[in-house]
Design an enzyme around this catalytic site. Sequence first.
Site: not given
Ligand code: FE2
Length: 416
Positions: A56, A58, A151, A209, A212, A308, A314
């Site tokens: 996982h 991005h 997203q 996702h 979360e 991630d 993030w």
């Molecule tokens: Fe993610």
Amino acid sequence: MKIVNARLRKKSRLHTLEITDGVFSQISAQDGPVVCPQGAIDANSQLLSPPFVEPHIHLDAALTAGEPSWNQSGTLFEGIERWSERKPMLNETDIRQRVLRTIELLVQNGVQHIRSHADTSDPSLVGLKTLCALRDELKDKIDLQIVAFPQEGLLSYPNGLALMEEALTFGADVVGGIPHFEYTRELGEASMKKVIELAQKYDRLVDVHCDEIDDPNSRFLEVLACEALFNGLGSRVTASHTTAMHSYDNAYCSKLFRLLKRADINFVSCPTESIHLQGRFDSYPKRRGLTRVKELNEAGINVCFAEDSIFDPWYSLGNGKLLRSLDFGLHICQMMGYQDFESALDFITDNGARTLNIQHRYGIETGKPGNFILLDGADDYSVLRRQGEVLLSVRHGEIIMQRTPARITTPAWIQA
Ligand code: FE2
């Protein structure tokens, strides 16, 4: 290729391995250390493991932290806002350069199998299309699965569903979702049903996702698991994050686990990301914000760790080292017993491979692709404790990364 004096996970004796035409052709136990023959690789009693799996990440957003502005609050939701400001600046060259630099980091740290999310809340789908092109270009060098990830919502973002279908038609490997970010609970539930429907229509895997958020009322996991069960998708489905499960009450969790065991879905937890993003609306005590990794694992449910983010809106740290994520995860989830350490690498190797549905071509077994890494340590425990470097990464019998360990000189008085 021949490798001698290798330690294998969960085995006490040293082993000799041979790779012929890119495939493990022979694996045999040694009676003791042997002299390395000319042309062979001497593992020097270090641990030879299947490559690490990053299940996982991005890649489309990697290496963009602070562009055009920083996430000051540290929340997931500000991260989404900052990313939506960066998206108009995306183009193929920008994405390609960042993705390759990030893959280089991952390869340097023993990863050969990657599942990357690609944002489909973008009418151009430039991130997804660039990632799919790179996946095809690099297919002999690294495994890359691309998740079409809405997203900003599958049903809440304008044309979100049409963009998802376009992404799947274009060639995305996995259907994604984000039910807790949809405008309403009803839309979140409907999105889970739609994700499963699309997975069946296009014959793709699923990775959502899911929940979360710290909200204990965010319960889309049960919808996803139930849909997976009723439609017979089981292990083809993954729930990522599920951080709300940290805040569910135990009575509900007890009921939920009955469904999760039957559904046989996979879980991904991202320890560094979640400890950073969750608990942001708490004063004290602050929740840890990770899903119940220990309990899922003890219940026989497949769960793995992932990074991630690497330097994105993030999470502005990250370095491609899954051993770091594993270290955080075991601490935060209080999985610090001897038995936890003995098999710790499962969370970044075998369990990740199961999540990616590649277990049939993953592992140190004759007949499987000759892919492995050599780690600085004798077993899971020592590699974890010392955060052992990856010394060698071999794919189909070819060396793709080699590291010479640093030589450190210490004064005589300190040497035992
Ligand atoms: Fe993610």
